[in-house]
Design a protein around this motif. Sequence first.
Motif, PDB file in Angstrom:
ATOM      1  N   SER A 122      11.182 -37.819  20.948  1.00 39.61           N
ATOM      2  CA  SER A 122      12.407 -37.769  21.752  1.00 39.61           C
ATOM      3  C   SER A 122      13.569 -38.429  21.012  1.00 39.61           C
ATOM      4  CB  SER A 122      12.179 -38.458  23.103  1.00 39.61           C
ATOM      5  OG  SER A 122      11.152 -37.810  23.839  1.00 39.61           O
ATOM      6  N   ALA A 123      13.279 -39.535  20.319  1.00 40.05           N
ATOM      7  CA  ALA A 123      14.329 -40.238  19.571  1.00 40.05           C
ATOM      8  C   ALA A 123      14.859 -39.365  18.431  1.00 40.05           C
ATOM      9  CB  ALA A 123      13.779 -41.551  19.020  1.00 40.05           C
ATOM     10  N   ASP A 175      14.841 -36.066  18.361  1.00 36.40           N
ATOM     11  CA  ASP A 175      15.627 -34.996  18.975  1.00 36.40           C
ATOM     12  C   ASP A 175      17.036 -35.478  19.315  1.00 36.40           C
ATOM     13  OD1 ASP A 175      13.679 -33.049  18.854  1.00 36.40           O
ATOM     14  OD2 ASP A 175      12.804 -33.593  20.797  1.00 36.40           O
ATOM     15  N   ASP A 176      17.145 -36.714  19.797  1.00 35.52           N
ATOM     16  CA  ASP A 176      18.439 -37.239  20.231  1.00 35.52           C
ATOM     17  C   ASP A 176      19.293 -37.743  19.071  1.00 35.52           C
ATOM     18  OD1 ASP A 176      17.698 -36.679  22.819  1.00 35.52           O
ATOM     19  OD2 ASP A 176      16.972 -38.709  23.232  1.00 35.52           O
ATOM     20  N   LYS A 177      18.632 -38.243  17.999  1.00 39.85           N
ATOM     21  CA  LYS A 177      19.391 -38.936  16.940  1.00 39.85           C
ATOM     22  C   LYS A 177      19.119 -38.384  15.545  1.00 39.85           C
ATOM     23  CE  LYS A 177      19.029 -43.230  19.579  1.00 39.85           C
ATOM     24  NZ  LYS A 177      18.561 -44.640  19.551  1.00 39.85           N
TER      25      LYS A 177
END
Length: 292
Positions: free
Chosen positions: A234-235, A237-239
């Motif tokens: 998830s990290a 994907d976001d960053k």
Amino acid sequence: MDLEEAYSTLGVTRDATNEHVVRKFRELSRVIHPDRGGDGQEMARLIEARDTLIEHLAPSSELVPVNAVVAIVEKTMERSSLAERVDRQIGEAKIEIRELSTSRLRRRRMLAGVFAAIAAAAMFLGSEVPDAIFSLQAGAQELVNLPQEQRDQERARIDAHKQQMKAMWSVGCFGVAIYGGIFAWFLSRRVERAEALVKDLEENISNKSTCFATLKKLLEHNIERDWTLIDLVSAIDDKHYELGHWGSLVHEVGSFKLASLITNTAVQLGLIKVREEFVDGEFSQRYSISVG
């Protein structure tokens, strides 16, 4: 779990020692461990059977603390198994990332090359196509009862038009062939850049400071707590934009493959610890920083 069921689950005899129990446990866990495609509930039963027998056999020790020996043996074997599993997962992740980072570009390059080859073949072998088209028109004109002079003029006009069409056909095919060749060359350059990018990622992520800095950049304050592979996915994907030129790999190989490579490399380097859990029959792995 009672003793009879524990002996049956592990498949050991009643005269088995703690060392035999631990050895048999490790042997079976290599087969049914969820990471190797096994079942989480079966693994949980295996752990329960091991603990039951070790607790039962522990009082029989006279010379050495059996629990201490068992703990040392188990810990050593767990580390060895973990190291093997991590090495295998890193190798698999690297292979998949290398393939996925260039597979789409390679397919496009192949199509561009085939397209250029077809256009080149049409330019050299298809020059008779205009003849086939205009021969019908020429035949139709000959059926018309025209004076000789007009008939000669019509044939001259058709021949001139045919030559013009041949020239346009050749120029068009040549242009398509050149465009396809240039596009294939451009894609080859992109494949080379993608391969160099993957190599750069593998080399840099194998460095402790770079690997830790990457994890810290992605997880931020969450790095101080336990986290899972899904948290890192998830990290990313976001960053992913914070990964610099490595971030472009996310679109080609996916965040899960990158997260798997980074996590397992960090385990291999000793930057993070792994804790395996069975909760309500579900297997999970949680990670935490093992360096200050």
